[in-house]
Design an enzyme around this catalytic site. Structure first.
Site, PDB file in Angstrom:
ATOM      1  N   GLU A 298       0.836  -1.207   0.000  1.00 28.83           N
ATOM      2  CA  GLU A 298       0.000   0.000   0.000  1.00 28.83           C
ATOM      3  C   GLU A 298       0.868   1.254   0.000  1.00 28.83           C
ATOM      4  O   GLU A 298       1.549   1.555   0.967  1.00 28.83           O
ATOM      5  CB  GLU A 298      -0.930   0.002   1.213  1.00 28.83           C
ATOM      6  CG  GLU A 298      -1.886  -1.185   1.272  1.00 28.83           C
ATOM      7  CD  GLU A 298      -2.910  -1.192   0.128  1.00 28.83           C
ATOM      8  OE1 GLU A 298      -3.006  -0.178  -0.606  1.00 28.83           O
ATOM      9  OE2 GLU A 298      -3.623  -2.214  -0.024  1.00 28.83           O
TER      10      GLU A 298
ATOM     11  N   HIS B 269      -1.390  -5.464   2.437  1.00 30.17           N
ATOM     12  CA  HIS B 269      -2.611  -6.279   2.485  1.00 30.17           C
ATOM     13  C   HIS B 269      -2.300  -7.676   1.955  1.00 30.17           C
ATOM     14  O   HIS B 269      -1.594  -7.829   0.962  1.00 30.17           O
ATOM     15  CB  HIS B 269      -3.712  -5.652   1.614  1.00 30.17           C
ATOM     16  CG  HIS B 269      -4.685  -4.812   2.378  1.00 30.17           C
ATOM     17  ND1 HIS B 269      -4.910  -3.486   2.112  1.00 30.17           N
ATOM     18  CD2 HIS B 269      -5.522  -5.122   3.412  1.00 30.17           C
ATOM     19  CE1 HIS B 269      -5.834  -3.009   2.944  1.00 30.17           C
ATOM     20  NE2 HIS B 269      -6.221  -3.982   3.738  1.00 30.17           N
TER      21      HIS B 269
ATOM     22  N   CYS C 189      -8.296  -0.809   8.144  1.00 28.94           N
ATOM     23  CA  CYS C 189      -6.884  -0.904   7.738  1.00 28.94           C
ATOM     24  C   CYS C 189      -6.326   0.459   7.364  1.00 28.94           C
ATOM     25  O   CYS C 189      -5.279   0.871   7.866  1.00 28.94           O
ATOM     26  CB  CYS C 189      -6.717  -1.888   6.583  1.00 28.94           C
ATOM     27  SG  CYS C 189      -6.898  -3.597   7.119  1.00 28.94           S
TER      28      CYS C 189
HETATM   29  N1  PCA Z   1      -8.840  -5.925   6.808  1.00 28.80           N
HETATM   30  C1  PCA Z   1      -9.763  -4.814   6.906  1.00 28.80           C
HETATM   31  C2  PCA Z   1      -9.755  -4.426   8.366  1.00 28.80           C
HETATM   32  C3  PCA Z   1      -9.111  -5.556   9.091  1.00 28.80           C
HETATM   33  C4  PCA Z   1      -8.500  -6.372   8.050  1.00 28.80           C
HETATM   34  O1  PCA Z   1      -7.766  -7.355   8.239  1.00 28.80           O
HETATM   35  C5  PCA Z   1      -9.423  -3.679   5.963  1.00 28.80           C
HETATM   36  O2  PCA Z   1      -8.866  -3.935   4.882  1.00 28.80           O
HETATM   37  O3  PCA Z   1      -9.722  -2.524   6.269  1.00 28.80           O
END
Ligand code: PCA
Length: 194
Positions: free
Chosen positions: A79, A166, A142
């Site tokens: 990200e 992610h 997140c």
């Molecule tokens: N993914 C979510 C919140 C917690 C997680 O593991 C997100 O992408 O915001």
């Protein structure tokens, strides 16, 4: 002895009965590697935001690498940016949802990752594992935690690498190839800050 790298994941939320990021962080913790401090955050805007800030403010960390589940991803997503906006129809684990609200008033619209993402991408690609650079971490917990973390690093003038990755969804018990990919990134980072 150098300052530790904080590595975080998130617990289960919504329809997801398994969170790959939690499983990865628990597997890393079980290795007892003194370079890393591994913790699972609750998928809660308020609680996770407050926790990440207090860890960054009070612990002398060498870097911060946050992990989260992106259920629809097919690759490790590096990200690039944290955005100063909550925007999600889904509720967090406290039943809270936030629509189009700034995270911190009078603060930058976005912060860039300060992790060496190009080097991460090259290292993961050489393992043969799918990896991509992403321009948005979404509008849910997140991105919220990512922004709060980057803001805390800026406010504290800490100059430490801090960013978010992610990971795709997996079945319980299935960690690879994502654990290997994250391990590779952490190795690159640890060598870079030595
Ligand atoms: N993914 C979510 C919140 C917690 C997680 O593991 C997100 O992408 O915001």
């Amino acid at each position: 002895m150098h300052h530790r790298i904080l590595v975080t994941g998130f617990d289960c939320f919504g329809e997801h009965g398994h969170n790959t990021s939690q499983a990865i962080v628990e597997a890393l913790a079980a290795r007892n590697d003194p370079r890393f401090s591994c913790r699972v955050l609750p998928t809660s805007f308020q609680r996770a935001g407050a926790l990440i800030e207090s860890w960054i403010e009070t612990e002398q960390l060498g870097a911060v690498v946050m992990l989260g589940l992106a259920a629809k991803a097919g690759a490790l997503r590096l990200e690039r940016f944290a955005q100063n906006r909550d925007s999600s129809a889904s509720a967090d684990n406290d039943g809270e949802s936030r629509a189009e609200a700034p995270i911190v008033q009078a603060a930058p619209k976005a912060y860039a990752s300060t992790l060496p993402l190009e080097r991460f991408a090259a290292a993961v690609r050489s393992l043969g594992t799918p990896v991509e650079l992403s321009l948005s971490a979404g509008g849910f917990v997140c991105n919220h935690v990512y922004y709060r973390a980057r803001h805390a690093v800026e406010l504290g003038n800490l100059r430490i690498p801090c960013g978010f990755l992610h990971v795709p969804a997996t079945r319980p018990g299935q960690l690879e190839p994502w654990l290997g990919a994250v391990t590779e990134c952490l190795g690159v980072l640890a060598a870079a800050i030595e």
